[in-house]
Design a protein around this motif. Structure first.
Motif, PDB file in Angstrom:
ATOM      1  N   MET A   1     -47.712 -56.389 100.325  1.00 30.85           N
ATOM      2  CA  MET A   1     -48.217 -57.682 100.606  1.00 30.85           C
ATOM      3  C   MET A   1     -47.220 -58.807 101.051  1.00 30.85           C
ATOM      4  N   MET A   2     -45.918 -58.714 100.336  1.00 31.98           N
ATOM      5  CA  MET A   2     -44.916 -59.608 100.772  1.00 31.98           C
ATOM      6  C   MET A   2     -44.423 -59.539 102.093  1.00 31.98           C
ATOM      7  N   ASP A   3     -44.393 -58.101 102.437  1.00 31.59           N
ATOM      8  CA  ASP A   3     -43.968 -57.967 103.819  1.00 31.59           C
ATOM      9  C   ASP A   3     -44.692 -58.549 104.916  1.00 31.59           C
ATOM     10  N   SER A   4     -46.235 -58.502 104.655  1.00 26.78           N
ATOM     11  CA  SER A   4     -47.028 -59.036 105.530  1.00 26.78           C
ATOM     12  C   SER A   4     -46.791 -60.516 105.438  1.00 26.78           C
ATOM     13  N   VAL A   5     -46.808 -61.278 104.379  1.00 26.01           N
ATOM     14  CA  VAL A   5     -46.477 -62.478 104.393  1.00 26.01           C
ATOM     15  C   VAL A   5     -45.052 -63.061 105.168  1.00 26.01           C
ATOM     16  N   ARG A   6     -43.958 -62.198 105.223  1.00 26.14           N
ATOM     17  CA  ARG A   6     -42.881 -62.481 105.757  1.00 26.14           C
ATOM     18  C   ARG A   6     -43.117 -62.270 107.117  1.00 26.14           C
ATOM     19  N   ASP A   7     -43.690 -61.477 107.737  1.00 23.71           N
ATOM     20  CA  ASP A   7     -44.153 -60.970 109.275  1.00 23.71           C
ATOM     21  C   ASP A   7     -44.958 -62.248 109.781  1.00 23.71           C
ATOM     22  N   LEU A   8     -45.816 -62.850 109.014  1.00 19.01           N
ATOM     23  CA  LEU A   8     -46.575 -63.847 109.643  1.00 19.01           C
ATOM     24  C   LEU A   8     -45.992 -65.263 109.343  1.00 19.01           C
ATOM     25  N   MET A   9     -44.744 -65.324 108.551  1.00 18.48           N
ATOM     26  CA  MET A   9     -44.369 -66.633 108.453  1.00 18.48           C
ATOM     27  C   MET A   9     -43.982 -67.382 109.560  1.00 18.48           C
ATOM     28  N   PRO A  10     -43.576 -66.678 110.393  1.00 18.56           N
ATOM     29  CA  PRO A  10     -43.019 -67.394 111.827  1.00 18.56           C
ATOM     30  C   PRO A  10     -44.161 -68.075 112.812  1.00 18.56           C
ATOM     31  N   ILE A  11     -45.331 -67.198 112.468  1.00 19.10           N
ATOM     32  CA  ILE A  11     -46.605 -68.007 113.257  1.00 19.10           C
ATOM     33  C   ILE A  11     -46.947 -69.221 112.513  1.00 19.10           C
ATOM     34  N   MET A  12     -47.102 -69.012 111.100  1.00 20.37           N
ATOM     35  CA  MET A  12     -47.447 -70.336 110.435  1.00 20.37           C
ATOM     36  C   MET A  12     -46.497 -71.329 110.452  1.00 20.37           C
ATOM     37  N   LEU A  13     -45.299 -71.267 110.450  1.00 22.10           N
ATOM     38  CA  LEU A  13     -44.050 -72.207 110.716  1.00 22.10           C
ATOM     39  C   LEU A  13     -44.434 -72.719 112.084  1.00 22.10           C
ATOM     40  N   VAL A  14     -44.522 -72.057 113.069  1.00 21.08           N
ATOM     41  CA  VAL A  14     -44.850 -72.528 114.561  1.00 21.08           C
ATOM     42  C   VAL A  14     -45.851 -73.575 114.583  1.00 21.08           C
ATOM     43  N   ILE A  15     -47.251 -72.950 114.014  1.00 18.72           N
ATOM     44  CA  ILE A  15     -48.330 -73.727 114.025  1.00 18.72           C
ATOM     45  C   ILE A  15     -48.187 -75.213 113.204  1.00 18.72           C
ATOM     46  N   GLY A  16     -47.612 -74.972 111.938  1.00 21.65           N
ATOM     47  CA  GLY A  16     -47.533 -76.164 111.141  1.00 21.65           C
ATOM     48  C   GLY A  16     -46.528 -77.028 111.738  1.00 21.65           C
ATOM     49  N   PHE A  17     -45.260 -76.560 112.378  1.00 24.24           N
ATOM     50  CA  PHE A  17     -44.278 -77.565 113.116  1.00 24.24           C
ATOM     51  C   PHE A  17     -45.247 -78.453 114.363  1.00 24.24           C
ATOM     52  N   PHE A  18     -46.033 -77.855 115.073  1.00 26.37           N
ATOM     53  CA  PHE A  18     -46.466 -78.598 116.317  1.00 26.37           C
ATOM     54  C   PHE A  18     -47.716 -79.320 115.627  1.00 26.37           C
ATOM     55  N   GLN A  19     -48.329 -78.695 114.731  1.00 26.27           N
ATOM     56  CA  GLN A  19     -49.323 -79.696 114.265  1.00 26.27           C
ATOM     57  C   GLN A  19     -48.925 -81.003 113.402  1.00 26.27           C
ATOM     58  N   ILE A  20     -47.898 -80.903 112.997  1.00 27.44           N
ATOM     59  CA  ILE A  20     -47.352 -82.165 111.991  1.00 27.44           C
ATOM     60  C   ILE A  20     -46.581 -82.909 112.921  1.00 27.44           C
ATOM     61  N   PHE A  21     -45.696 -82.249 113.513  1.00 27.62           N
ATOM     62  CA  PHE A  21     -44.394 -83.122 114.313  1.00 27.62           C
ATOM     63  C   PHE A  21     -44.898 -83.500 115.650  1.00 27.62           C
ATOM     64  N   VAL A  22     -45.672 -82.793 116.340  1.00 28.65           N
ATOM     65  CA  VAL A  22     -46.032 -83.164 117.784  1.00 28.65           C
ATOM     66  C   VAL A  22     -47.235 -83.514 118.021  1.00 28.65           C
ATOM     67  N   LEU A  23     -48.351 -82.914 117.649  1.00 26.54           N
ATOM     68  CA  LEU A  23     -49.675 -83.492 117.668  1.00 26.54           C
ATOM     69  C   LEU A  23     -50.031 -84.395 116.574  1.00 26.54           C
ATOM     70  N   GLN A  24     -49.338 -84.476 115.474  1.00 27.01           N
ATOM     71  CA  GLN A  24     -49.327 -85.371 114.448  1.00 27.01           C
ATOM     72  C   GLN A  24     -50.784 -85.850 113.967  1.00 27.01           C
ATOM     73  N   GLN A  25     -51.608 -84.782 113.883  1.00 23.32           N
ATOM     74  CA  GLN A  25     -52.852 -84.852 113.349  1.00 23.32           C
ATOM     75  C   GLN A  25     -52.998 -84.100 112.181  1.00 23.32           C
ATOM     76  N   PRO A  26     -53.860 -84.418 111.248  1.00 19.88           N
ATOM     77  CA  PRO A  26     -54.271 -83.789 109.931  1.00 19.88           C
ATOM     78  C   PRO A  26     -55.017 -82.542 110.137  1.00 19.88           C
ATOM     79  N   LEU A  27     -54.759 -81.419 109.474  1.00 24.78           N
ATOM     80  CA  LEU A  27     -55.603 -80.194 109.674  1.00 24.78           C
ATOM     81  C   LEU A  27     -56.914 -80.345 109.133  1.00 24.78           C
ATOM     82  N   ASP A  28     -57.827 -79.799 109.903  1.00 26.08           N
ATOM     83  CA  ASP A  28     -59.257 -79.731 109.486  1.00 26.08           C
ATOM     84  C   ASP A  28     -59.584 -78.753 108.544  1.00 26.08           C
TER      85      ASP A  28
END
Length: 233
Positions: A1-28
């Motif tokens: 499961m930790m391998d899966s978390v590591r594999d998905l982490m880049p996707i989560m970081l990209v989404i989080g970065f654009f949501q917080i710093f580019v769109l600047q909108q809170p997550l629903d």
């Protein structure tokens, strides 16, 4: 499961970065997103474990068994059936074929009623499945005969370029996407295991050099077949 978390982490970081710093909108619905991410991680974990536990071993063991049997006919028949069967069941292909049929109906290329839409989607699915079956047969023959993959792939893409110039514009995008959706969750593990197992069973073949390459044919032939399907239909 930790391998899966590591594999998905880049996707989560990209989404989080654009949501917080580019769109600047809170997550629903943060709770729903977190629970959904947990289920994705869980599903990916079980999927990878299932591949290693079941699909890869059965593909390799059947390749070894057919090589020991020494019957080229049954090996090729199994290869075609494997390519056809896994592609028909491919979820990505089902989704793309259904969407393509709906778009074709809205654009007026086919009748806009349920039967015509279903026939178009079914025809597209079976065309792609047939092409993958033929592709796996060609790939297995390449391993048996030690043909050069370079010239075969180059010849195939030259044919794609020629057919693209004469095929209807409406089918070109679908044809090119068909080459990608076939190489997905069900088809790739079994086909890869078949190639590696077969190359390992034949004297003089190197699993690293000869065992891979089947997926390349499974990506190429659907483009050719769907372009032809569009030209005929």
């Amino acid at each position: 499961m930790m391998d899966s978390v590591r594999d998905l982490m880049p996707i989560m970081l990209v989404i989080g970065f654009f949501q917080i710093f580019v769109l600047q909108q809170p997550l629903d619905n943060v709770a729903a997103l977190l629970s959904g991410a947990f289920f994705v991680i869980l599903g990916l974990t079980f999927f990878i474990y299932g591949l290693e536990m079941g699909l890869f071993p059965i593909g390799e063991s059947m390749a070894h068994a057919f090589a020991r049997k020494g019957s080229v006919f049954w090996l090729l028949a199994f290869s075609f059936a494997l390519g056809f069967g896994t592609t028909v069941a491919e979820p990505a292909l089902i989704a793309v074929a259904d969407e393509a049929a709906k778009v074709a109906a809205r654009a007026g290329h086919i009748d806009n009623h349920a039967e015509a839409i279903d026939n178009y989607a079914t025809g597209l699915r079976f065309t792609v499945a047939l092409s993958v079956g033929v592709a796996i047969v060609i790939g297995v023959l390449r391993i048996l005969k030690n043909w050069s993959i370079h010239y075969m792939i180059m010849t195939g893409y030259i044919l794609v370029i020629v057919m693209t110039g004469v095929a209807p514009d409406e089918i070109i995008g679908i044809a090119y996407d068909s080459g990608g959706v076939t190489t997905s969750t069900i088809t790739v593990p079994l086909v890869t295991a078949l190639g590696i197992g077969l190359a390992s069973s034949i004297s003089g073949r190197n699993p690293m050099l000869d065992g891979f390459g089947l997926i390349a044919f499974a990506s190429l032939l659907p483009i050719i077949f769907v372009l032809g399907y569009g030209m005929i239909i």
